[in-house]
Motif scaffolding. Sequence first.
Motif, PDB file in Angstrom:
ATOM      1  N   GLU A  87      -4.480   0.191   8.449  1.00 38.75           N
ATOM      2  CA  GLU A  87      -6.180   0.056   8.153  1.00 38.75           C
ATOM      3  C   GLU A  87      -6.168  -1.461   7.627  1.00 38.75           C
ATOM      4  O   GLU A  87      -7.286  -2.139   8.000  1.00 38.75           O
ATOM      5  CB  GLU A  87      -6.102   1.049   6.930  1.00 38.75           C
ATOM      6  CG  GLU A  87      -7.915   0.852   6.734  1.00 38.75           C
ATOM      7  CD  GLU A  87      -8.088   1.926   5.416  1.00 38.75           C
ATOM      8  OE1 GLU A  87      -9.082   1.879   4.655  1.00 38.75           O
ATOM      9  OE2 GLU A  87      -7.612   3.033   5.613  1.00 38.75           O
TER      10      GLU A  87
ATOM     11  N   CYS B 281       4.198  -0.949   3.443  1.00 46.53           N
ATOM     12  CA  CYS B 281       4.478   0.012   2.412  1.00 46.53           C
ATOM     13  C   CYS B 281       6.013   0.128   2.496  1.00 46.53           C
ATOM     14  O   CYS B 281       6.763   0.311   3.355  1.00 46.53           O
ATOM     15  CB  CYS B 281       4.028   1.535   3.480  1.00 46.53           C
ATOM     16  SG  CYS B 281       4.523   2.912   2.767  1.00 46.53           S
TER      17      CYS B 281
ATOM     18  N   GLN C  16      -2.205   3.318   5.740  1.00 51.59           N
ATOM     19  CA  GLN C  16      -3.062   2.046   5.097  1.00 51.59           C
ATOM     20  C   GLN C  16      -2.583   0.826   5.406  1.00 51.59           C
ATOM     21  O   GLN C  16      -3.429  -0.206   5.538  1.00 51.59           O
ATOM     22  CB  GLN C  16      -2.712   2.269   3.386  1.00 51.59           C
ATOM     23  CG  GLN C  16      -3.549   3.570   2.887  1.00 51.59           C
ATOM     24  CD  GLN C  16      -3.091   3.721   1.353  1.00 51.59           C
ATOM     25  OE1 GLN C  16      -1.994   3.414   1.034  1.00 51.59           O
ATOM     26  NE2 GLN C  16      -4.188   3.796   0.810  1.00 51.59           N
TER      27      GLN C  16
ATOM     28  N   VAL D  28       0.974  -1.277   0.015  1.00 52.56           N
ATOM     29  CA  VAL D  28       0.144  -0.076   0.142  1.00 52.56           C
ATOM     30  C   VAL D  28       0.926   1.348   0.004  1.00 52.56           C
ATOM     31  O   VAL D  28       2.157   1.156   0.289  1.00 52.56           O
ATOM     32  CB  VAL D  28      -1.111  -0.020   1.201  1.00 52.56           C
ATOM     33  CG1 VAL D  28      -2.118  -1.039   1.027  1.00 52.56           C
ATOM     34  CG2 VAL D  28      -0.016  -0.176   2.458  1.00 52.56           C
TER      35      VAL D  28
END
Length: 137
Positions: free
Chosen positions: A86, A126, A83, A78
């Motif tokens: 999440e 990430c 994110q 992501v």
Amino acid sequence: MDQRLSLITLAVADLPATRRFYLEGLGWAPSVEAPGVLMLRAGEHLLLSLWDREEFEAEVGPIMTGTGVAPLTLAHNVASNDQVDEVLRLAQAAGASAVSPAQHREWGGYSGYFADPDGFRWEIACAPSEVNDIVLP
């Protein structure tokens, strides 16, 4: 041979439970369904194939058993650390087991892990730009 993958196939113990996890829990959509198999689009030209364990073994051969985890991970990258957090919360709400909380990694990214109903490890990450530039749409 072209340098690419077309399908990633995972043998699963309880296909209906696995189906509920990915479709109802994570919100994915089926691309192909047939007796004993569920295929989900995982990229532009990539399917994640979830195959009933008995049918998998009948075609491919016996699955190694024992303690520990399967020697592979699946990764979902992501664009931000928020994110990552999440998606990890979503997976846990869908019934995933927490494996490793999100944290900054030595390799320069931020990631955490969960296990799906069959114990397959998913990394939500990430990554530094040189990786995310390749894998993010």
